[in-house]
Motif scaffolding. Structure first.
Motif, PDB file in Angstrom:
ATOM      1  N   ASP A   1       4.324   5.543  -5.642  1.00 48.49           N
ATOM      2  CA  ASP A   1       4.324   5.672  -7.105  1.00 48.49           C
ATOM      3  C   ASP A   1       3.475   6.864  -7.545  1.00 48.49           C
ATOM      4  O   ASP A   1       3.871   7.627  -8.433  1.00 48.49           O
ATOM      5  CB  ASP A   1       3.796   4.385  -7.743  1.00 48.49           C
ATOM      6  CG  ASP A   1       4.770   3.231  -7.614  1.00 48.49           C
ATOM      7  OD1 ASP A   1       5.967   3.490  -7.389  1.00 48.49           O
ATOM      8  OD2 ASP A   1       4.339   2.064  -7.724  1.00 48.49           O
ATOM      9  N   ASP A   2       2.313   7.026  -6.911  1.00 45.57           N
ATOM     10  CA  ASP A   2       1.440   8.153  -7.252  1.00 45.57           C
ATOM     11  C   ASP A   2       2.096   9.484  -6.860  1.00 45.57           C
ATOM     12  O   ASP A   2       2.023  10.468  -7.601  1.00 45.57           O
ATOM     13  CB  ASP A   2       0.092   8.016  -6.545  1.00 45.57           C
ATOM     14  CG  ASP A   2      -0.738   6.864  -7.091  1.00 45.57           C
ATOM     15  OD1 ASP A   2      -0.467   6.424  -8.228  1.00 45.57           O
ATOM     16  OD2 ASP A   2      -1.626   6.381  -6.371  1.00 45.57           O
ATOM     17  N   ALA A   3       2.721   9.498  -5.685  1.00 45.18           N
ATOM     18  CA  ALA A   3       3.357  10.729  -5.210  1.00 45.18           C
ATOM     19  C   ALA A   3       4.483  11.160  -6.138  1.00 45.18           C
ATOM     20  O   ALA A   3       4.646  12.341  -6.444  1.00 45.18           O
ATOM     21  CB  ALA A   3       3.881  10.530  -3.786  1.00 45.18           C
TER      22      ALA A   3
ATOM     23  N   GLN B   1       0.835  -1.199   0.000  1.00 42.72           N
ATOM     24  CA  GLN B   1       0.000   0.000   0.000  1.00 42.72           C
ATOM     25  C   GLN B   1       0.875   1.257   0.000  1.00 42.72           C
ATOM     26  O   GLN B   1       0.591   2.226  -0.716  1.00 42.72           O
ATOM     27  CB  GLN B   1      -0.912  -0.012   1.234  1.00 42.72           C
ATOM     28  CG  GLN B   1      -2.015   1.038   1.200  1.00 42.72           C
ATOM     29  CD  GLN B   1      -2.945   0.942   2.402  1.00 42.72           C
ATOM     30  OE1 GLN B   1      -2.727   0.130   3.301  1.00 42.72           O
ATOM     31  NE2 GLN B   1      -3.966   1.771   2.432  1.00 42.72           N
ATOM     32  N   ALA B   2       1.947   1.217   0.785  1.00 40.62           N
ATOM     33  CA  ALA B   2       2.866   2.360   0.830  1.00 40.62           C
ATOM     34  C   ALA B   2       3.563   2.555  -0.511  1.00 40.62           C
ATOM     35  O   ALA B   2       3.728   3.685  -0.981  1.00 40.62           O
ATOM     36  CB  ALA B   2       3.891   2.160   1.948  1.00 40.62           C
TER      37      ALA B   2
ATOM     38  N   LEU C   1       6.377   8.983   6.331  1.00 39.14           N
ATOM     39  CA  LEU C   1       7.158   8.583   7.489  1.00 39.14           C
ATOM     40  C   LEU C   1       6.736   7.178   7.907  1.00 39.14           C
ATOM     41  O   LEU C   1       5.564   6.806   7.762  1.00 39.14           O
ATOM     42  CB  LEU C   1       6.923   9.541   8.660  1.00 39.14           C
ATOM     43  CG  LEU C   1       7.294  11.008   8.466  1.00 39.14           C
ATOM     44  CD1 LEU C   1       6.937  11.802   9.713  1.00 39.14           C
ATOM     45  CD2 LEU C   1       8.769  11.160   8.163  1.00 39.14           C
ATOM     46  N   PRO C   2       7.647   6.383   8.433  1.00 40.74           N
ATOM     47  CA  PRO C   2       7.286   5.028   8.850  1.00 40.74           C
ATOM     48  C   PRO C   2       6.416   5.039  10.097  1.00 40.74           C
ATOM     49  O   PRO C   2       6.599   5.878  10.988  1.00 40.74           O
ATOM     50  CB  PRO C   2       8.647   4.372   9.129  1.00 40.74           C
ATOM     51  CG  PRO C   2       9.537   5.513   9.502  1.00 40.74           C
ATOM     52  CD  PRO C   2       9.077   6.679   8.663  1.00 40.74           C
ATOM     53  N   ILE C   3       5.485   4.099  10.177  1.00 40.79           N
ATOM     54  CA  ILE C   3       4.705   3.939  11.401  1.00 40.79           C
ATOM     55  C   ILE C   3       5.628   3.518  12.540  1.00 40.79           C
ATOM     56  O   ILE C   3       5.542   4.028  13.652  1.00 40.79           O
ATOM     57  CB  ILE C   3       3.584   2.900  11.185  1.00 40.79           C
ATOM     58  CG1 ILE C   3       2.549   3.440  10.179  1.00 40.79           C
ATOM     59  CG2 ILE C   3       2.902   2.550  12.507  1.00 40.79           C
ATOM     60  CD1 ILE C   3       1.472   2.449   9.819  1.00 40.79           C
TER      61      ILE C   3
ATOM     62  N   ALA D   1       3.324   2.962   6.662  1.00 43.87           N
ATOM     63  CA  ALA D   1       3.790   4.353   6.726  1.00 43.87           C
ATOM     64  C   ALA D   1       2.627   5.305   6.958  1.00 43.87           C
ATOM     65  O   ALA D   1       1.454   4.953   6.770  1.00 43.87           O
ATOM     66  CB  ALA D   1       4.512   4.724   5.436  1.00 43.87           C
ATOM     67  N   PHE D   2       2.972   6.517   7.399  1.00 40.16           N
ATOM     68  CA  PHE D   2       2.023   7.620   7.488  1.00 40.16           C
ATOM     69  C   PHE D   2       2.257   8.550   6.299  1.00 40.16           C
ATOM     70  O   PHE D   2       3.382   8.975   6.050  1.00 40.16           O
ATOM     71  CB  PHE D   2       2.218   8.418   8.773  1.00 40.16           C
ATOM     72  CG  PHE D   2       1.852   7.684  10.031  1.00 40.16           C
ATOM     73  CD1 PHE D   2       0.561   7.229  10.235  1.00 40.16           C
ATOM     74  CD2 PHE D   2       2.799   7.464  11.013  1.00 40.16           C
ATOM     75  CE1 PHE D   2       0.221   6.559  11.384  1.00 40.16           C
ATOM     76  CE2 PHE D   2       2.474   6.798  12.172  1.00 40.16           C
ATOM     77  CZ  PHE D   2       1.172   6.331  12.362  1.00 40.16           C
TER      78      PHE D   2
END
Length: 304
Positions: free
Chosen positions: A92-94, A86-87, A181-183, A192-193
């Protein structure tokens, strides 16, 4: 005596009277207590009513104050990405939407060698759009051979790379509005957040800049100079055919060699260039200018 009479009158046990010699009439104690309690209840009721009006006024003031505090405040949105897949999809979209700047920080975790080409292709696509890319890696990551080669190739593409002895956490920043940022900073597999909000992202950018200014610029490993790398006529043809998108089987047929021989030739060529993947080899060959020179004719060789 007079003060005692006044006290008894005040609490309702005596009432003035002109018909009695003493000037007062005594009241039944039960009736007097009832009147005292009734008076106290009326006073308590008035106090409660006043308290309710005060509470309503305070609530109205607080509501106006909260609206005033919220005016002009940047909105922070946090999306939780619970898995690596999911991250990665979000990432990829970002990357496709970034407009001017990408800053990344990698404290640990070494990608496998089979991801190097994908990483370089992504970096190439981003920087071809004029995006400024700065990346921080922990020093020990750059000491891994295939990561050192990746960083060298990425530097040739235009990426700014610096190394640090220690980095606090994995962090990816896109422009001034998005951060990943990582959870769990100790375990990136936890997800991630994704944080959107200019004010917070700018603060994270300040943290990145601090680490950046205290890091050391990446220096490519010492390799053979360009003039010392010799590329045979056969290798020139192989490079040109690969650049044209030809498959290994077609190239082998064109050269009159077996697929196994071609594979060994390409492997030896990569080793001599000091790279591990064909994409890295393409970057190195482009840097050497091999494709800018006329191809050397080559007679087909017998298969082996």
């Amino acid at each position: 005596m007079e003060s005692t009479l006044e006290s008894l009158e005040r609490i309702g046990l005596l009432v003035p009277s002109t018909e009695t010699p003493g000037g007062y009439v005594a009241i039944d104690p039960d009736a007097a207590l009832y009147r005292l309690f009734a008076a106290e209840e009326r006073q308590v009721a008035r106090h409660k009513e006043k308290l309710a009006r005060t509470r309503d006024s305070i609530r109205a003031i607080m509501g106006d104050f909260m609206n005033l505090r919220a005016y002009g405040r940047d909105v922070i949105e946090v999306e939780t990405l619970r898995s690596v897949s999911q991250a990665n999809a979000f990432l990829d979209d970002a990357v496709s939407l970034v407009k001017s700047r990408e800053c990344t920080m990698h404290p640990g975790g070494i990608p496998p060698v089979d991801l190097m080409d994908d990483m370089l292709l992504r970096d190439s696509e981003v920087m071809s759009r004029g995006i400024k890319v700065r990346t921080l890696y922990a020093q020990h990551i750059a000491e891994v051979p295939h990561m050192g080669e990746y960083l060298e190739s990425a530097s040739q593409l235009g990426m700014e790379v610096r190394l640090a002895a220690h980095l606090p956490l994995r962090m990816l920043l896109f422009d001034d509005s998005l951060a990943l940022l990582p959870i769990d900073p100790q375990d990136s597999s936890q997800g991630a957040f994704a944080i959107r909000g200019t004010e917070l992202v700018r603060s994270l950018q300040s943290l990145f800049d601090f680490c950046w200014h205290n890091a050391t610029p990446f220096e490519p490993r010492s390799q053979k100079s360009h003039s010392e790398i010799e590329i045979t006529a056969q290798e020139q043809l192989i490079v040109r055919m690969l650049a044209a998108g030809m498959k290994d089987e077609s190239i082998a047929r064109q050269l009159g060699v077996s697929a196994r021989t071609l594979s060994r030739t390409i492997a030896a060529f990569l080793d001599r260039l000091g790279v591990e993947t064909r994409f890295q080899a393409a970057l190195k060959v482009a840097e050497l200018g091999v494709l800018n020179t006329p191809a050397t004719p080559l007679s087909p060789q017998p298969g082996s």
